[in-house]
Design an enzyme around this catalytic site. Sequence first.
Site, mmCIF file in Angstrom:
data_model
loop_
_atom_site.group_PDB
_atom_site.id
_atom_site.type_symbol
_atom_site.label_atom_id
_atom_site.label_comp_id
_atom_site.label_asym_id
_atom_site.label_seq_id
_atom_site.Cartn_x
_atom_site.Cartn_y
_atom_site.Cartn_z
ATOM 1 N N ASN A 131 1.161 -53.902 -9.036
ATOM 2 C CA ASN A 131 0.971 -52.952 -7.937
ATOM 3 C C ASN A 131 1.089 -51.535 -8.488
ATOM 4 O O ASN A 131 1.855 -51.276 -9.413
ATOM 5 C CB ASN A 131 2.046 -53.174 -6.863
ATOM 6 C CG ASN A 131 1.787 -52.320 -5.635
ATOM 7 O OD1 ASN A 131 0.829 -52.534 -4.907
ATOM 8 N ND2 ASN A 131 2.630 -51.323 -5.416
ATOM 9 N N ASP A 160 8.297 -32.278 1.441
ATOM 10 C CA ASP A 160 7.354 -33.385 1.604
ATOM 11 C C ASP A 160 5.982 -32.887 2.060
ATOM 12 O O ASP A 160 5.703 -31.682 2.071
ATOM 13 C CB ASP A 160 7.940 -34.510 2.473
ATOM 14 C CG ASP A 160 8.055 -34.128 3.940
ATOM 15 O OD1 ASP A 160 7.332 -33.219 4.388
ATOM 16 O OD2 ASP A 160 8.867 -34.761 4.641
ATOM 17 N N GLU A 182 -4.195 -52.445 -7.784
ATOM 18 C CA GLU A 182 -5.009 -51.249 -7.515
ATOM 19 C C GLU A 182 -5.775 -50.754 -8.751
ATOM 20 O O GLU A 182 -6.726 -49.996 -8.619
ATOM 21 C CB GLU A 182 -4.153 -50.117 -6.946
ATOM 22 C CG GLU A 182 -3.795 -50.281 -5.474
ATOM 23 C CD GLU A 182 -2.409 -50.870 -5.258
ATOM 24 O OE1 GLU A 182 -1.864 -51.466 -6.209
ATOM 25 O OE2 GLU A 182 -1.872 -50.739 -4.139
HETATM 26 C C1 LIG Z 1 1.024 -37.641 -4.117
HETATM 27 C C2 LIG Z 1 1.685 -38.774 -3.412
HETATM 28 C C3 LIG Z 1 3.065 -38.889 -3.419
HETATM 29 C C4 LIG Z 1 3.701 -39.959 -2.788
HETATM 30 N N1 LIG Z 1 5.048 -40.089 -2.862
HETATM 31 C C5 LIG Z 1 5.650 -41.207 -2.374
HETATM 32 C C6 LIG Z 1 7.054 -41.412 -2.538
HETATM 33 O O1 LIG Z 1 7.758 -40.572 -3.080
HETATM 34 N N2 LIG Z 1 7.584 -42.571 -2.057
HETATM 35 C C7 LIG Z 1 6.829 -43.526 -1.432
HETATM 36 O O2 LIG Z 1 7.364 -44.565 -1.063
HETATM 37 N N3 LIG Z 1 5.507 -43.341 -1.228
HETATM 38 C C8 LIG Z 1 4.908 -42.212 -1.695
HETATM 39 N N4 LIG Z 1 3.557 -42.013 -1.525
HETATM 40 C C9 LIG Z 1 2.793 -42.986 -0.734
HETATM 41 C C10 LIG Z 1 2.428 -44.228 -1.477
HETATM 42 O O3 LIG Z 1 2.107 -44.065 -2.818
HETATM 43 C C11 LIG Z 1 1.196 -44.819 -0.803
HETATM 44 O O4 LIG Z 1 1.340 -44.872 0.558
HETATM 45 C C12 LIG Z 1 0.860 -46.148 -1.346
HETATM 46 O O5 LIG Z 1 -0.511 -46.195 -1.339
HETATM 47 C C13 LIG Z 1 1.322 -47.339 -0.538
HETATM 48 O O6 LIG Z 1 0.876 -48.421 -1.268
HETATM 49 P P1 LIG Z 1 1.249 -49.927 -0.986
HETATM 50 O O7 LIG Z 1 0.345 -50.329 0.146
HETATM 51 O O8 LIG Z 1 0.933 -50.577 -2.280
HETATM 52 O O9 LIG Z 1 2.687 -49.988 -0.610
HETATM 53 C C14 LIG Z 1 2.923 -40.933 -2.106
HETATM 54 C C15 LIG Z 1 1.529 -40.803 -2.097
HETATM 55 C C16 LIG Z 1 0.912 -39.744 -2.740
HETATM 56 C C17 LIG Z 1 -0.578 -39.653 -2.729
#
Ligand SMILES: Cc1cc2nc3c(=O)[nH]c(=O)nc-3n(C[C@H](O)[C@H](O)[C@H](O)COP(=O)(O)O)c2cc1C
Length: 434
Positions: free
Chosen positions: A139, A246, A199
């Site tokens: 992942n 954030d 991904e």
């Molecule tokens: C620039 C950026 C920063 C992010 N920071 C965080 C973070 O600090 N913690 C978190 O849990 N998700 C964060 N996210 C969101 C997750 O990476 C995102 O929602 C992810 O696609 C969820 O994937 P999943 O479906 O595999 O759980 C961030 C996304 C971006 C684009």
Amino acid sequence: MSFRGFLERQKSGGRLVAIDKTISKKLEASGLLKELDGKPVLLDRIKESKFRVAGNVFSSKELVADYFGIKPAELIPKMIDAIEHPSKPNVVEKAACQEVEMGEVDLDKLPILFHCEKDGGNYISSGVVVVKDAEHGQNLDFHRMMQIGKNKLSVRIVAERHFDKFIRKNRKMPIAVCVGNGANVLLAAATSVALGQDELEIANTLEPLDVVRAKTFDAYIPADCEFVLEGTIDLEEKVNEGPFVDLTETYDKVRQEPVFTVWKVTHRKDAIWQALLPGALEHKLLMGMPREPTIFREVSNVVKCLDVSINPGGCSWLHAIVKIDKKNEDDGRKALEAAFKGHGSLKHCFVVDKDINIYNPLSVEWAMATRFQGDKDIVVIGKQKGSSLDPSSEPDTHQTYKMGFDLTKPLVAKGKNFEKAEFPNVDIKNYLGV
Ligand SMILES: Cc1cc2nc3c(=O)[nH]c(=O)nc-3n(C[C@H](O)[C@H](O)[C@H](O)COP(=O)(O)O)c2cc1C
């Protein structure tokens, strides 16, 4: 294309702002990047580190489209195709991201920025976390990380993310944090797809990708990235994470989050650190863009959808503007109901006709002013769980009130006309000689 390959392209196209003055990673680099938001920037000299820093690299749809060699309007279909047709990346034995190995791990040697006065520490904000679970495979996710020592960081993990599920199941896991990726990897990491979908396979369909085995555990990482931090994350070891800015440009609160202990750092020769300003345009774009295809698909199931913009004014997360080709009086309402299914964190949605420019807030507001009536054009979705990022949602439950606004004109005008008047086209050069 690699992160540095894209920077080269911006440089040769005259779009890169290169600064060779010595800049501090503490409360200076972030100020410069913020001032130049929307423009790719390369900081050649960092006071506390031998490495260069690049920021705002994918801070507009035009830049992301340029990376793929397409037009901005082609991005949504391209992402839909990649999500629907993931493909295996090419495995290589030798990779640029492993060219140099840092001796004893010392995160102080890296240009990890201290962004804003009230931040809890230096933060890695562009790191793509690669993790592998025995049952579900690999992942990719973004997780911000606050430096708490020479080889330790605390990692923000939002509940129910796939990484959260993996870590709660495994308790302690090896991870790799990859910094300095191309737009294919960054966009793929930001998508939310079915559990078990690696991904990197989405990244590979977006643009062919080489991957290499991580140095310390059995997972594949993007071969062309600039830095890789490998180590273990441990759910039993928790410390404060935050405060940090954030997506909404407001401060997030301090939470107890797991610690990532870094055992190995590898990087390219002459590596370039990727800065990603919290709450700025690049952060917004990477959060919002992967939700545009999911809204587009849902709306397309009920009406003819032409385009979707998850716009920066709505923090690229809480608002969306949907352009439709209206054929029936209830198309606006149907589109709104569908849009909320396409993005669970959506709070307000606006549906417009095809003559409105969804990338221009003035044009959307004009549609609201001239085509919308509050007593019949509002679709109330009501109180529901919304985004944890919304400062106005209820603090513990994140309940929020969701509404849609149908800004489309009626198919048949009863009173005044709804069309914008056309003025004659003139070539200004013939008049001003410029
Ligand atoms: C620039 C950026 C920063 C992010 N920071 C965080 C973070 O600090 N913690 C978190 O849990 N998700 C964060 N996210 C969101 C997750 O990476 C995102 O929602 C992810 O696609 C969820 O994937 P999943 O479906 O595999 O759980 C961030 C996304 C971006 C684009």
